[in-house]
Write an enzyme that holds these catalytic residues in place. Structure first.
Site, mmCIF file in Angstrom:
data_model
loop_
_atom_site.group_PDB
_atom_site.id
_atom_site.type_symbol
_atom_site.label_atom_id
_atom_site.label_comp_id
_atom_site.label_asym_id
_atom_site.label_seq_id
_atom_site.Cartn_x
_atom_site.Cartn_y
_atom_site.Cartn_z
ATOM 1 N N CYS A 1 68.988 35.291 57.677
ATOM 2 C CA CYS A 1 69.725 36.495 57.306
ATOM 3 C C CYS A 1 70.473 37.022 58.530
ATOM 4 O O CYS A 1 70.176 36.626 59.658
ATOM 5 C CB CYS A 1 68.772 37.563 56.786
ATOM 6 S SG CYS A 1 67.569 38.122 58.027
ATOM 7 N N HIS B 1 63.650 36.756 69.132
ATOM 8 C CA HIS B 1 64.921 36.628 68.424
ATOM 9 C C HIS B 1 66.116 37.037 69.280
ATOM 10 O O HIS B 1 66.665 38.133 69.141
ATOM 11 C CB HIS B 1 64.853 37.484 67.150
ATOM 12 C CG HIS B 1 66.101 37.466 66.330
ATOM 13 N ND1 HIS B 1 66.925 36.354 66.217
ATOM 14 C CD2 HIS B 1 66.681 38.444 65.564
ATOM 15 C CE1 HIS B 1 67.942 36.647 65.429
ATOM 16 N NE2 HIS B 1 67.836 37.903 65.031
ATOM 17 N N CYS C 1 73.199 37.277 63.452
ATOM 18 C CA CYS C 1 72.033 36.395 63.587
ATOM 19 C C CYS C 1 72.264 34.987 63.053
ATOM 20 O O CYS C 1 71.428 34.105 63.265
ATOM 21 C CB CYS C 1 70.826 37.020 62.914
ATOM 22 S SG CYS C 1 70.465 38.691 63.492
#
Length: 375
Positions: free
Chosen positions: A361, A331, A92
């Protein structure tokens, strides 16, 4: 002090809408989404492709037959073949890693202009992709463990989720400047104007029958792409472009997934603040990637109490994710970093904010943090 040749300016950013996987973008693919984001960046901001030195583009789930997707982005989009290109994968924080590659090249004087971005087509992801290789658990299962350790209540998670939706809905007109329509979709499909605490509270746990993480307070699995135009301050001046913000500092951190899969921001952010001599109170706007609402709350608690670094003091929630974030917006893993960089830089320019902080994160027990400034 950095000279204008080496100070890294965020000049513009563009992205596709973020769409739930398996829906409107299911027939596209990573490269197609990346092409839309880059083409939108070039056309909307009148960028001469001949002035681009390098492209760094990320993708966590690769496209079959295109191991260096960034290079295919150059060649199959008709961009000048002399643009160097590399593909990055770091879960990510992939988008931040791509921006770091371009930023470091500019700061080192090797290039003057580059595009950093990321694309993710989770419509085509193998289910195994969603499990942590080291532990065999999904991110949601890991977050339930962390949520219990940090005693994060369900109601507070739903409050964070509701704020994400409300802020994203209120920001739709502002965010439209960043989004290029794709396949008939002109805005993010995730933000819900009709949600409420009551509706969120009615959702069943998604990862543990006795848990508190639901589809409503977790980020949805999404498709999308983003692209950010970075230049040296000198190049921006030459082209008559007003920087939105400058990249002042970058920090990464890691820990073992068993110590809290998504808790590395608790190391990266205090480390960045200590290195720059700043406190959270010096930051005007804070963007925290919302993998899960519980993850945001756990990391903020860790910052405030000094879990793995100096205590940062209390967080002002009115400064956090003012345009919504991943719970509402979506996302697509590699695209999230570019989205957050773009949205924060434009919001800083609108407010003439002095400093902005990014915290993201990532799976693997990693995290990235950026400090942006306008002065």
């Amino acid at each position: 002090m950095k000279t204008t040749e080496h100070r890294v300016a965020i000049v513009a950013g563009t992205r596709t809408p973020f769409v739930k996987a398996g829906k409107a973008f299911a027939s596209l693919g990573p490269l197609a989404l990346a092409q839309h984001a880059v083409a939108g960046l070039l056309s909307r901001h009148d960028v001469d492709p001949g002035g681009i030195d390098a492209i760094a583009f990320g993708s966590v789930v690769p496209e079959k037959g295109k191991p260096n997707l960034a290079r295919e982005l150059v060649l199959e989009s008709g961009l000048p073949a002399g643009i160097e290109a590399q593909t990055i994968s770091s879960y990510c924080i992939t988008g931040l890693r791509a921006a770091t590659v371009i930023s470091d090249a500019i700061a080192g004087g090797r290039i003057a202009c580059g595009i950093a971005g990321g694309t993710e087509w989770l419509s085509g992801a193998d289910p195994a992709t969603f499990r942590e290789p080291t532990t065999g658990l999904t991110m949601g299962e890991h977050m339930e463990i962390t949520r219990r350790e940090w005693r994060i209540p369900r109601e507070r998670q739903d409050e964070i989720a509701l704020a994400s939706h409300r802020n994203a809905v209120a920001a739709r007109e502002r965010l439209a400047h960043e989004i290029v329509p794709v396949a008939g979709v002109a805005q993010d499909t995730g933000p819900r104007p009709d949600t409420s605490l009551a509706k969120l509270a009615a959702l069943a746990p998604a990862f543990d029958p006795d848990g508190t993480i639901t589809a409503g307070n977790a980020s949805p699995v999404s498709d999308g792409a983003s692209a950010v135009l970075l230049m040296s301050e000198a190049r921006a001046q030459e082209e008559g472009r007003e920087p939105l913000a400058f990249i002042d500092a970058i920090e990464y951190a890691a820990l073992h997934p068993n110590d809290g899969l998504l808790m590395a921001p608790a190391i990266a952010v205090p480390r960045l603040l200590a290195r720059t001599g700043l406190a959270l109170g010096d930051i005007d706007l804070i963007e925290i990637h919302e993998a899960f609402a519980a993850q945001v709350l756990a990391n903020v608690a860790a910052w405030e109490e000094g879990w793995r670094g100096a205590a940062t003091g209390p967080v002002d929630w009115q400064r956090i994710n003012v345009n919504g974030s991943s719970v509402a917006v979506g996302h697509p893993w590699a695209a999230t970093g570019g989205r957050i960089l773009t949205t924060l830089a434009y919001e800083m320019a609108r407010r003439n904010a002095r400093r902005g902080l990014i915290s993201i994160c990532a799976a693997g027990g990693m995290a990235g943090a950026f400090l942006l400034s306008r002065r």
